[in-house]
Design a protein around this motif. Structure first.
Motif, PDB file in Angstrom:
ATOM      1  N   TRP A 126      -3.464  -6.051   4.476  1.00 14.06           N
ATOM      2  CA  TRP A 126      -4.443  -5.406   3.797  1.00 14.06           C
ATOM      3  C   TRP A 126      -4.043  -5.191   2.233  1.00 14.06           C
ATOM      4  O   TRP A 126      -4.605  -5.693   1.258  1.00 14.06           O
ATOM      5  CB  TRP A 126      -5.107  -3.911   4.334  1.00 14.06           C
ATOM      6  CG  TRP A 126      -6.203  -3.194   3.282  1.00 14.06           C
ATOM      7  CD1 TRP A 126      -7.447  -3.679   3.347  1.00 14.06           C
ATOM      8  CD2 TRP A 126      -5.875  -2.473   2.379  1.00 14.06           C
ATOM      9  NE1 TRP A 126      -8.028  -2.875   2.334  1.00 14.06           N
ATOM     10  CE2 TRP A 126      -7.381  -2.037   1.641  1.00 14.06           C
ATOM     11  CE3 TRP A 126      -4.925  -1.733   1.803  1.00 14.06           C
ATOM     12  CZ2 TRP A 126      -7.455  -1.253   0.822  1.00 14.06           C
ATOM     13  CZ3 TRP A 126      -4.952  -0.835   0.765  1.00 14.06           C
ATOM     14  CH2 TRP A 126      -6.473  -0.693   0.450  1.00 14.06           C
ATOM     15  N   PHE A 127      -2.901  -4.644   2.423  1.00 14.32           N
ATOM     16  CA  PHE A 127      -2.109  -4.459   0.964  1.00 14.32           C
ATOM     17  C   PHE A 127      -1.787  -5.778   0.461  1.00 14.32           C
ATOM     18  O   PHE A 127      -1.947  -5.980  -1.084  1.00 14.32           O
ATOM     19  CB  PHE A 127      -0.879  -3.665   1.142  1.00 14.32           C
ATOM     20  CG  PHE A 127      -1.174  -2.033   0.991  1.00 14.32           C
ATOM     21  CD1 PHE A 127      -1.534  -1.501   0.199  1.00 14.32           C
ATOM     22  CD2 PHE A 127      -0.763  -1.491   2.358  1.00 14.32           C
ATOM     23  CE1 PHE A 127      -1.894   0.013  -0.175  1.00 14.32           C
ATOM     24  CE2 PHE A 127      -1.228  -0.003   2.466  1.00 14.32           C
ATOM     25  CZ  PHE A 127      -1.577   0.528   1.415  1.00 14.32           C
ATOM     26  N   CYS A 128      -1.275  -6.858   1.115  1.00  9.56           N
ATOM     27  CA  CYS A 128      -1.112  -8.106   0.602  1.00  9.56           C
ATOM     28  C   CYS A 128      -2.345  -8.542  -0.065  1.00  9.56           C
ATOM     29  O   CYS A 128      -2.492  -9.393  -1.013  1.00  9.56           O
ATOM     30  CB  CYS A 128      -0.541  -9.241   1.518  1.00  9.56           C
ATOM     31  SG  CYS A 128       1.147  -8.618   2.048  1.00  9.56           S
TER      32      CYS A 128
ATOM     33  N   ARG B 188      -4.859  -7.199  -1.272  1.00 10.66           N
ATOM     34  CA  ARG B 188      -5.359  -6.345  -2.557  1.00 10.66           C
ATOM     35  C   ARG B 188      -4.260  -6.801  -3.498  1.00 10.66           C
ATOM     36  O   ARG B 188      -4.640  -6.395  -4.943  1.00 10.66           O
ATOM     37  CB  ARG B 188      -5.280  -4.960  -2.378  1.00 10.66           C
ATOM     38  CG  ARG B 188      -6.115  -4.733  -0.906  1.00 10.66           C
ATOM     39  CD  ARG B 188      -7.409  -4.448  -1.573  1.00 10.66           C
ATOM     40  NE  ARG B 188      -7.449  -3.261  -2.600  1.00 10.66           N
ATOM     41  CZ  ARG B 188      -8.573  -2.926  -3.380  1.00 10.66           C
ATOM     42  NH1 ARG B 188      -9.637  -3.635  -2.966  1.00 10.66           N
ATOM     43  NH2 ARG B 188      -8.521  -1.971  -4.211  1.00 10.66           N
ATOM     44  N   ASP B 189      -3.363  -7.199  -3.512  1.00 14.12           N
ATOM     45  CA  ASP B 189      -2.342  -7.459  -4.468  1.00 14.12           C
ATOM     46  C   ASP B 189      -2.633  -8.610  -5.413  1.00 14.12           C
ATOM     47  O   ASP B 189      -3.008  -9.809  -4.997  1.00 14.12           O
ATOM     48  CB  ASP B 189      -0.832  -7.830  -4.118  1.00 14.12           C
ATOM     49  CG  ASP B 189       0.223  -7.876  -4.979  1.00 14.12           C
ATOM     50  OD1 ASP B 189      -0.296  -8.136  -6.278  1.00 14.12           O
ATOM     51  OD2 ASP B 189       1.514  -8.116  -4.484  1.00 14.12           O
ATOM     52  N   PRO B 190      -2.869  -8.652  -6.645  1.00 15.70           N
ATOM     53  CA  PRO B 190      -3.281  -9.581  -7.651  1.00 15.70           C
ATOM     54  C   PRO B 190      -2.377 -10.830  -7.635  1.00 15.70           C
ATOM     55  O   PRO B 190      -2.852 -11.790  -7.796  1.00 15.70           O
ATOM     56  CB  PRO B 190      -3.384  -9.106  -8.860  1.00 15.70           C
ATOM     57  CG  PRO B 190      -2.948  -7.597  -8.826  1.00 15.70           C
ATOM     58  CD  PRO B 190      -2.676  -7.249  -7.383  1.00 15.70           C
ATOM     59  N   ALA B 191      -1.079 -10.733  -7.367  1.00 13.30           N
ATOM     60  CA  ALA B 191      -0.084 -11.927  -7.137  1.00 13.30           C
ATOM     61  C   ALA B 191      -0.308 -12.623  -6.076  1.00 13.30           C
ATOM     62  O   ALA B 191       0.538 -13.714  -6.136  1.00 13.30           O
ATOM     63  CB  ALA B 191       1.395 -10.925  -7.296  1.00 13.30           C
ATOM     64  N   THR B 192      -0.903 -12.334  -4.996  1.00 11.94           N
ATOM     65  CA  THR B 192      -1.221 -13.167  -4.015  1.00 11.94           C
ATOM     66  C   THR B 192      -2.001 -14.238  -4.161  1.00 11.94           C
ATOM     67  O   THR B 192      -2.985 -14.084  -4.856  1.00 11.94           O
ATOM     68  CB  THR B 192      -1.759 -12.100  -2.805  1.00 11.94           C
ATOM     69  OG1 THR B 192      -1.049 -11.177  -2.539  1.00 11.94           O
ATOM     70  CG2 THR B 192      -1.842 -13.171  -1.464  1.00 11.94           C
TER      71      THR B 192
ATOM     72  N   LYS C  47      -4.722 -15.139   0.108  1.00 10.38           N
ATOM     73  CA  LYS C  47      -5.650 -14.242  -0.126  1.00 10.38           C
ATOM     74  C   LYS C  47      -7.095 -14.391   0.777  1.00 10.38           C
ATOM     75  O   LYS C  47      -7.428 -13.477   1.657  1.00 10.38           O
ATOM     76  CB  LYS C  47      -6.253 -13.514  -1.542  1.00 10.38           C
ATOM     77  CG  LYS C  47      -6.855 -12.383  -1.531  1.00 10.38           C
ATOM     78  CD  LYS C  47      -6.989 -12.203  -2.962  1.00 10.38           C
ATOM     79  CE  LYS C  47      -5.953 -11.770  -3.737  1.00 10.38           C
ATOM     80  NZ  LYS C  47      -6.084 -11.060  -4.936  1.00 10.38           N
TER      81      LYS C  47
END
Length: 98
Positions: free
Chosen positions: A65-67, A69-73, A78
């Motif tokens: 979930w955190f990954c 939500r990360d814009p760098a993913t 994603k």
């Protein structure tokens, strides 16, 4: 509006039913990513709170979930993460347990 109704009678859904699981082959289609993102945004935390003590992969689900939500993913990663989390959040299995 509910999952069984359309926003307008003039809106064509193309056979899409938001209450059903999505075809994994369509996981990276932008519209499908958006639907999955909405499902996960609304349903992930309530479901993980209810089931965290019962499932062995709860910490991995939170990490995904955190990954997601990360814009760098990257977008492809994603999309797949959101598809997996949407499947977790869905109330009915696409493949019923026997």
């Amino acid at each position: 509006m509910t999952a069984r109704t359309k926003a307008s009678p003039h809106v064509k859904t193309g056979g899409f039913n938001p209450a059903e699981a999505l075809d994994p082959k369509r996981a990276l289609v932008p519209a499908v990513i958006k639907v999955n993102e909405e499902r996960v945004r609304k349903g992930f935390w309530p479901k993980i709170v209810r089931t965290a003590a019962k499932i062995p992969f709860a910490s991995e689900a939170v990490a995904v979930w955190f990954c997601a939500r990360d814009p760098a993913t990257p977008s492809a990663a994603k999309g797949m993460m959101l598809a997996a989390l949407a499947y977790f959040v869905m109330p009915a299995d696409a493949i019923p347990d026997v």
